[in-house]
Design a protein around this motif. Structure first.
Motif, PDB file in Angstrom:
ATOM      1  N   ALA A   1       0.852  -0.995   0.425  1.00 25.29           N
ATOM      2  CA  ALA A   1       0.274  -0.161  -0.054  1.00 25.29           C
ATOM      3  C   ALA A   1       0.918   1.275  -0.215  1.00 25.29           C
ATOM      4  O   ALA A   1      -0.034   2.411  -0.068  1.00 25.29           O
ATOM      5  CB  ALA A   1      -1.227   0.211   1.348  1.00 25.29           C
ATOM      6  N   LEU A   2       2.083   1.322  -0.127  1.00 32.75           N
ATOM      7  CA  LEU A   2       3.069   1.877   0.139  1.00 32.75           C
ATOM      8  C   LEU A   2       3.016   3.344  -1.235  1.00 32.75           C
ATOM      9  O   LEU A   2       2.696   2.798  -2.486  1.00 32.75           O
ATOM     10  CB  LEU A   2       4.680   1.824   0.770  1.00 32.75           C
ATOM     11  N   LEU A   3       3.096   4.009  -1.287  1.00 34.24           N
ATOM     12  CA  LEU A   3       3.071   5.063  -2.212  1.00 34.24           C
ATOM     13  C   LEU A   3       4.501   4.861  -3.018  1.00 34.24           C
ATOM     14  O   LEU A   3       5.197   5.103  -2.734  1.00 34.24           O
ATOM     15  CB  LEU A   3       3.050   6.672  -1.856  1.00 34.24           C
ATOM     16  N   THR A   4       4.368   4.525  -3.743  1.00 32.43           N
ATOM     17  CA  THR A   4       6.204   4.599  -5.235  1.00 32.43           C
ATOM     18  C   THR A   4       5.708   5.764  -6.504  1.00 32.43           C
ATOM     19  O   THR A   4       4.416   5.931  -6.957  1.00 32.43           O
ATOM     20  CB  THR A   4       5.851   3.533  -5.034  1.00 32.43           C
ATOM     21  N   ALA A   5       6.786   5.870  -7.341  1.00 35.73           N
ATOM     22  CA  ALA A   5       7.039   6.308  -7.725  1.00 35.73           C
ATOM     23  C   ALA A   5       8.460   6.500  -8.756  1.00 35.73           C
ATOM     24  O   ALA A   5       8.972   5.445  -8.011  1.00 35.73           O
ATOM     25  CB  ALA A   5       7.662   8.388  -7.218  1.00 35.73           C
ATOM     26  N   ASN A   6       8.096   6.627 -10.149  1.00 34.46           N
ATOM     27  CA  ASN A   6       9.385   6.369 -11.267  1.00 34.46           C
ATOM     28  C   ASN A   6       9.117   7.976 -11.724  1.00 34.46           C
ATOM     29  O   ASN A   6       8.728   9.121 -11.939  1.00 34.46           O
ATOM     30  CB  ASN A   6       8.597   5.133 -11.430  1.00 34.46           C
TER      31      ASN A   6
ATOM     32  N   VAL B   1      11.161  19.439 -11.179  1.00 35.58           N
ATOM     33  CA  VAL B   1      11.902  18.220 -11.330  1.00 35.58           C
ATOM     34  C   VAL B   1      10.326  17.543 -11.832  1.00 35.58           C
ATOM     35  O   VAL B   1       9.222  17.937 -11.630  1.00 35.58           O
ATOM     36  CB  VAL B   1      12.155  18.338  -9.701  1.00 35.58           C
ATOM     37  N   ASN B   2      10.475  16.690 -12.728  1.00 34.52           N
ATOM     38  CA  ASN B   2       9.331  15.475 -12.744  1.00 34.52           C
ATOM     39  C   ASN B   2       9.678  14.491 -12.520  1.00 34.52           C
ATOM     40  O   ASN B   2      11.076  13.223 -12.384  1.00 34.52           O
ATOM     41  CB  ASN B   2       9.525  15.653 -14.439  1.00 34.52           C
ATOM     42  N   PHE B   3       8.247  13.613 -11.891  1.00 37.37           N
ATOM     43  CA  PHE B   3       8.090  12.730 -11.732  1.00 37.37           C
ATOM     44  C   PHE B   3       7.283  12.002 -11.491  1.00 37.37           C
ATOM     45  O   PHE B   3       5.729  12.062 -11.758  1.00 37.37           O
ATOM     46  CB  PHE B   3       8.756  11.908 -10.347  1.00 37.37           C
ATOM     47  N   THR B   4       6.593  10.549 -11.671  1.00 34.05           N
ATOM     48  CA  THR B   4       5.645  10.279 -11.869  1.00 34.05           C
ATOM     49  C   THR B   4       5.323   9.045 -10.672  1.00 34.05           C
ATOM     50  O   THR B   4       5.642   8.418 -10.416  1.00 34.05           O
ATOM     51  CB  THR B   4       5.100   9.108 -13.123  1.00 34.05           C
ATOM     52  N   LEU B   5       4.068   9.596  -9.755  1.00 37.34           N
ATOM     53  CA  LEU B   5       3.542   8.507  -8.964  1.00 37.34           C
ATOM     54  C   LEU B   5       2.697   7.916 -10.135  1.00 37.34           C
ATOM     55  O   LEU B   5       1.782   7.615 -10.527  1.00 37.34           O
ATOM     56  CB  LEU B   5       2.601   9.343  -8.377  1.00 37.34           C
ATOM     57  N   ALA B   6       3.230   6.366  -9.000  1.00 38.84           N
ATOM     58  CA  ALA B   6       2.363   4.854 -10.167  1.00 38.84           C
ATOM     59  C   ALA B   6       1.383   4.620  -9.425  1.00 38.84           C
ATOM     60  O   ALA B   6       1.134   4.483  -8.570  1.00 38.84           O
ATOM     61  CB  ALA B   6       3.593   3.618  -9.664  1.00 38.84           C
ATOM     62  N   GLN B   7       0.583   3.925 -10.372  1.00 38.72           N
ATOM     63  CA  GLN B   7      -1.154   3.408  -9.952  1.00 38.72           C
ATOM     64  C   GLN B   7      -0.910   2.499  -8.649  1.00 38.72           C
ATOM     65  O   GLN B   7       0.365   1.190  -8.517  1.00 38.72           O
ATOM     66  CB  GLN B   7      -1.852   2.616 -11.129  1.00 38.72           C
ATOM     67  N   ASN B   8      -1.571   2.122  -8.308  1.00 38.04           N
ATOM     68  CA  ASN B   8      -1.841   1.189  -6.472  1.00 38.04           C
ATOM     69  C   ASN B   8      -2.409   1.685  -6.138  1.00 38.04           C
ATOM     70  O   ASN B   8      -3.379   2.246  -5.415  1.00 38.04           O
ATOM     71  CB  ASN B   8      -0.600   1.947  -5.391  1.00 38.04           C
TER      72      ASN B   8
ATOM     73  N   LEU C   1      -4.047  -0.637  -3.464  1.00 41.68           N
ATOM     74  CA  LEU C   1      -3.737  -0.121  -2.564  1.00 41.68           C
ATOM     75  C   LEU C   1      -3.786   0.779  -1.567  1.00 41.68           C
ATOM     76  O   LEU C   1      -3.872   0.883  -0.463  1.00 41.68           O
ATOM     77  CB  LEU C   1      -3.160  -1.731  -1.968  1.00 41.68           C
ATOM     78  N   ALA C   2      -2.945   1.367  -2.138  1.00 38.49           N
ATOM     79  CA  ALA C   2      -2.198   3.096  -1.274  1.00 38.49           C
ATOM     80  C   ALA C   2      -4.536   3.198  -1.133  1.00 38.49           C
ATOM     81  O   ALA C   2      -4.938   3.040  -1.908  1.00 38.49           O
ATOM     82  CB  ALA C   2      -1.585   3.790  -2.627  1.00 38.49           C
ATOM     83  N   GLU C   3      -3.571   4.356   0.259  1.00 37.37           N
ATOM     84  CA  GLU C   3      -5.181   4.735   0.593  1.00 37.37           C
ATOM     85  C   GLU C   3      -5.330   6.655  -0.111  1.00 37.37           C
ATOM     86  O   GLU C   3      -4.089   7.127  -0.357  1.00 37.37           O
ATOM     87  CB  GLU C   3      -4.523   5.036   1.979  1.00 37.37           C
ATOM     88  N   GLU C   4      -6.368   6.723  -0.860  1.00 41.94           N
ATOM     89  CA  GLU C   4      -6.311   7.793  -1.518  1.00 41.94           C
ATOM     90  C   GLU C   4      -6.651   8.995  -0.607  1.00 41.94           C
ATOM     91  O   GLU C   4      -6.803   9.159   0.179  1.00 41.94           O
ATOM     92  CB  GLU C   4      -7.730   7.467  -2.492  1.00 41.94           C
ATOM     93  N   GLY C   5      -6.789  10.291  -1.459  1.00 40.64           N
ATOM     94  CA  GLY C   5      -6.477  11.166  -0.082  1.00 40.64           C
ATOM     95  C   GLY C   5      -5.462  12.077  -0.229  1.00 40.64           C
ATOM     96  O   GLY C   5      -4.634  12.181  -1.454  1.00 40.64           O
ATOM     97  N   GLU C   6      -5.277  13.347   0.077  1.00 39.55           N
ATOM     98  CA  GLU C   6      -3.962  14.092   0.651  1.00 39.55           C
ATOM     99  C   GLU C   6      -3.431  13.962   0.723  1.00 39.55           C
ATOM    100  O   GLU C   6      -2.832  12.928   1.492  1.00 39.55           O
ATOM    101  CB  GLU C   6      -4.226  15.706   0.998  1.00 39.55           C
ATOM    102  N   LYS C   7      -2.028  13.889  -0.573  1.00 39.58           N
ATOM    103  CA  LYS C   7      -0.597  13.204   0.130  1.00 39.58           C
ATOM    104  C   LYS C   7       0.353  14.817  -0.309  1.00 39.58           C
ATOM    105  O   LYS C   7       0.665  15.469  -1.130  1.00 39.58           O
ATOM    106  CB  LYS C   7      -0.033  12.437  -1.023  1.00 39.58           C
TER     107      LYS C   7
ATOM    108  N   ASN D   1      -3.975  15.705  -4.709  1.00 42.52           N
ATOM    109  CA  ASN D   1      -4.890  14.818  -4.150  1.00 42.52           C
ATOM    110  C   ASN D   1      -4.380  13.780  -4.747  1.00 42.52           C
ATOM    111  O   ASN D   1      -5.112  12.990  -5.814  1.00 42.52           O
ATOM    112  CB  ASN D   1      -5.555  15.669  -4.775  1.00 42.52           C
ATOM    113  N   TYR D   2      -4.409  12.030  -4.160  1.00 42.01           N
ATOM    114  CA  TYR D   2      -4.071  10.973  -5.049  1.00 42.01           C
ATOM    115  C   TYR D   2      -5.193   9.964  -5.177  1.00 42.01           C
ATOM    116  O   TYR D   2      -5.753   9.832  -3.673  1.00 42.01           O
ATOM    117  CB  TYR D   2      -2.979  10.317  -4.346  1.00 42.01           C
ATOM    118  N   ARG D   3      -5.796   9.392  -6.088  1.00 42.97           N
ATOM    119  CA  ARG D   3      -6.293   8.240  -6.175  1.00 42.97           C
ATOM    120  C   ARG D   3      -6.198   7.206  -6.265  1.00 42.97           C
ATOM    121  O   ARG D   3      -7.122   6.049  -7.399  1.00 42.97           O
ATOM    122  CB  ARG D   3      -7.971   8.825  -7.283  1.00 42.97           C
ATOM    123  N   GLY D   4      -5.286   6.429  -6.935  1.00 44.82           N
ATOM    124  CA  GLY D   4      -4.317   5.397  -6.502  1.00 44.82           C
ATOM    125  C   GLY D   4      -4.204   5.529  -8.039  1.00 44.82           C
ATOM    126  O   GLY D   4      -4.205   3.808  -8.747  1.00 44.82           O
TER     127      GLY D   4
END
Length: 246
Positions: free
Chosen positions: A117-122, A150-157, A159-165, A201-204
């Motif tokens: 469920a941890l937030l990941t990025a690439n 700075v550019n990066f991408t939050l990966a789809q997940n 299991l991760a909890e949705e909401g503000e990160k 606002n991350y939605r998975g």
């Protein structure tokens, strides 16, 4: 008659030694048999009394039959209870073993879910730009660069909890100082000095992130060398990249 009474008394002794079932009834029956035996030995020469004792012996034998049947029944019941107790104990032991195994499996599964469920990025990238009249142009010259993108991408997940990160970007300059120092934040026993903080606002789903970081006035123009960029979610590092200016 004396022999039968003596055998009764011996059996009473055996029963009282082997278990304590119906001990009061056995003691009383033994006492009655002993009294009868003693009286018989004293009065054995009187035939009329012996006839009376024969009747009394018959009564004792009848009571004996009932008493020993009750004792045997209690023994059987006790053996059955012991077997049931052993079966119940083994079942409980097996259930506890199964529960412990399931508990351990649940702990491992929970740990895997927690990690999953941890937030990941690439796709981390950093570029230096010079801005002019609302436009920006990429540059490798330290003296011309006025901000770093700075550019990066939050990966789809799922299991991760949705909401503000809250995401923290840290740029370390060639002098090993944090560029555009915005202060520090604390996570438990850890603290982090950061260059920029961005709330998303991350939605998975996959999310592309872009952050422009402008150096402080006392840092301009930028120094030549390599700038190391780190991206954090709370106190956990999501990834890093770097950009070298000449």
């Amino acid at each position: 008659m004396e022999n039968e009474l003596s055998q009764m008394i011996l059996r009473y002794d055996d029963i009282m030694e082997s278990n304590n079932l119906m001990s009061s009834q056995v003691k009383e029956a033994k006492r009655n048999a002993e009294l009868t035996l003693d009286s018989l030995r004293i009065l054995r020469s009187d035939l009329s009394v012996i006839s009376k004792f024969k009747h009394q012996l018959t009564l004792l034998k009848t009571r004996n039959d009932h008493l020993f049947k009750a004792i045997d029944s209690l023994k059987d019941a006790n053996l059955l209870l012991q077997r049931e107790k052993l079966l119940a104990y083994n079942a409980l032991k097996k259930e506890r073993s199964t529960n412990n195994s399931l508990k351990k499996e649940n702990e491992i599964l929970s740990e895997h879910i927690k990690k999953g469920a941890l937030l990941t990025a690439n796709s981390f990238e950093a570029r230096a730009y010079k801005s002019f009249l609302g436009r920006k142009k990429e540059t490798r010259r330290a003296t011309k660069a006025d901000h770093i993108e700075v550019n990066f991408t939050l990966a789809q997940n799922a299991l991760a909890e949705e909401g503000e990160k809250e995401l923290y970007i840290q740029i370390v300059n060639p002098n090993n100082n944090v560029m555009a120092d915005k202060g520090s934040t604390t996570f438990g026993d850890s603290s982090l000095i950061y260059s920029s903080r961005k709330t998303v606002n991350y939605r998975g789903d996959v999310m592309d992130i872009t952050v422009d970081i402008e150096p402080n006035n006392n840092e301009k123009p930028l120094s030549k060398g390599t700038y190391f960029v780190n991206v954090f979610h709370k106190d956990r590092k999501l990834g890093a990249t770097q950009v070298t200016l000449q």
